[in-house]
Design a protein around this motif. Structure first.
Motif, PDB file in Angstrom:
ATOM      1  N   MET A 252       0.859  -1.176   0.000  1.00  0.00           N
ATOM      2  CA  MET A 252       0.000   0.000   0.000  1.00  0.00           C
ATOM      3  C   MET A 252       0.902   1.234   0.000  1.00  0.00           C
ATOM      4  O   MET A 252       1.814   1.342   0.795  1.00  0.00           O
ATOM      5  CB  MET A 252      -0.886  -0.035   1.252  1.00  0.00           C
ATOM      6  CG  MET A 252      -1.903   1.060   1.281  1.00  0.00           C
ATOM      7  SD  MET A 252      -2.924   1.110   2.768  1.00  0.00           S
ATOM      8  CE  MET A 252      -3.855  -0.374   2.653  1.00  0.00           C
ATOM      9  N   ASN A 253       0.621   2.142  -0.892  1.00  0.00           N
ATOM     10  CA  ASN A 253       1.461   3.344  -0.959  1.00  0.00           C
ATOM     11  C   ASN A 253       1.041   4.386   0.074  1.00  0.00           C
ATOM     12  O   ASN A 253       0.036   4.253   0.766  1.00  0.00           O
ATOM     13  CB  ASN A 253       1.460   3.924  -2.372  1.00  0.00           C
ATOM     14  CG  ASN A 253       0.106   4.443  -2.785  1.00  0.00           C
ATOM     15  OD1 ASN A 253      -0.715   4.761  -1.953  1.00  0.00           O
ATOM     16  ND2 ASN A 253      -0.127   4.526  -4.083  1.00  0.00           N
TER      17      ASN A 253
ATOM     18  N   ALA B 212      -2.487   6.023  -0.235  1.00  0.00           N
ATOM     19  CA  ALA B 212      -3.559   5.079   0.125  1.00  0.00           C
ATOM     20  C   ALA B 212      -3.648   4.918   1.639  1.00  0.00           C
ATOM     21  O   ALA B 212      -4.747   4.816   2.197  1.00  0.00           O
ATOM     22  CB  ALA B 212      -3.314   3.733  -0.537  1.00  0.00           C
ATOM     23  N   LYS B 213      -2.508   4.903   2.302  1.00  0.00           N
ATOM     24  CA  LYS B 213      -2.509   4.800   3.768  1.00  0.00           C
ATOM     25  C   LYS B 213      -3.168   6.025   4.396  1.00  0.00           C
ATOM     26  O   LYS B 213      -3.953   5.903   5.337  1.00  0.00           O
ATOM     27  CB  LYS B 213      -1.086   4.652   4.302  1.00  0.00           C
ATOM     28  CG  LYS B 213      -0.509   3.283   4.085  1.00  0.00           C
ATOM     29  CD  LYS B 213       0.881   3.189   4.688  1.00  0.00           C
ATOM     30  CE  LYS B 213       1.475   1.825   4.412  1.00  0.00           C
ATOM     31  NZ  LYS B 213       2.806   1.675   4.994  1.00  0.00           N
TER      32      LYS B 213
ATOM     33  N   ARG C  22      -5.399   8.000   2.978  1.00  0.00           N
ATOM     34  CA  ARG C  22      -6.830   7.923   2.682  1.00  0.00           C
ATOM     35  C   ARG C  22      -7.529   6.954   3.629  1.00  0.00           C
ATOM     36  O   ARG C  22      -8.595   7.256   4.180  1.00  0.00           O
ATOM     37  CB  ARG C  22      -7.056   7.476   1.235  1.00  0.00           C
ATOM     38  CG  ARG C  22      -7.623   8.560   0.387  1.00  0.00           C
ATOM     39  CD  ARG C  22      -7.844   8.091  -1.031  1.00  0.00           C
ATOM     40  NE  ARG C  22      -6.566   8.253  -1.718  1.00  0.00           N
ATOM     41  CZ  ARG C  22      -5.941   7.339  -2.439  1.00  0.00           C
ATOM     42  NH1 ARG C  22      -6.455   6.202  -2.665  1.00  0.00           N
ATOM     43  NH2 ARG C  22      -4.782   7.552  -2.993  1.00  0.00           N
ATOM     44  N   ALA C  23      -6.929   5.792   3.835  1.00  0.00           N
ATOM     45  CA  ALA C  23      -7.519   4.785   4.723  1.00  0.00           C
ATOM     46  C   ALA C  23      -7.602   5.310   6.151  1.00  0.00           C
ATOM     47  O   ALA C  23      -8.603   5.088   6.851  1.00  0.00           O
ATOM     48  CB  ALA C  23      -6.698   3.504   4.681  1.00  0.00           C
ATOM     49  N   ARG C  24      -6.585   6.028   6.570  1.00  0.00           N
ATOM     50  CA  ARG C  24      -6.577   6.583   7.925  1.00  0.00           C
ATOM     51  C   ARG C  24      -7.684   7.619   8.096  1.00  0.00           C
ATOM     52  O   ARG C  24      -8.360   7.669   9.121  1.00  0.00           O
ATOM     53  CB  ARG C  24      -5.215   7.210   8.194  1.00  0.00           C
ATOM     54  CG  ARG C  24      -5.020   7.619   9.606  1.00  0.00           C
ATOM     55  CD  ARG C  24      -3.602   8.051   9.801  1.00  0.00           C
ATOM     56  NE  ARG C  24      -3.033   7.190  10.810  1.00  0.00           N
ATOM     57  CZ  ARG C  24      -1.816   7.293  11.279  1.00  0.00           C
ATOM     58  NH1 ARG C  24      -1.004   8.206  10.796  1.00  0.00           N
ATOM     59  NH2 ARG C  24      -1.381   6.512  12.211  1.00  0.00           N
TER      60      ARG C  24
ATOM     61  N   GLU D 138     -11.020   5.821   8.363  1.00  0.00           N
ATOM     62  CA  GLU D 138     -11.186   5.246   9.696  1.00  0.00           C
ATOM     63  C   GLU D 138     -11.566   6.321  10.709  1.00  0.00           C
ATOM     64  O   GLU D 138     -12.449   6.106  11.549  1.00  0.00           O
ATOM     65  CB  GLU D 138      -9.906   4.551  10.136  1.00  0.00           C
ATOM     66  CG  GLU D 138      -9.638   3.257   9.403  1.00  0.00           C
ATOM     67  CD  GLU D 138      -8.298   2.661   9.785  1.00  0.00           C
ATOM     68  OE1 GLU D 138      -7.716   3.057  10.818  1.00  0.00           O
ATOM     69  OE2 GLU D 138      -7.833   1.778   9.052  1.00  0.00           O
TER      70      GLU D 138
END
Length: 48
Positions: A1-2, A5-6, A8-10, A13
């Motif tokens: 995961m770049n 993306a990390k 965005r995911a954070r 959440e």
């Protein structure tokens, strides 16, 4: 995961945590509040 993306995911959440906290705070009954807490905890455990 770049990296992007990390991030965005954070953010997703964090947004979900805020929405769950808001739903728990606005729950009309203690039983509903408890049920929301149980569901949130179960989902948090499955993500790890």
């Amino acid at each position: 995961m770049n990296f992007a993306a990390k991030l965005r995911a954070r953010r997703v959440e964090a947004r979900n945590r805020k929405a769950v906290a808001r739903a728990i705070d606005m729950a009309p009954t203690p039983a509903m509040r408890h049920e929301l807490i149980v569901i949130a905890q179960a989902q948090a455990n499955t993500l790890r």
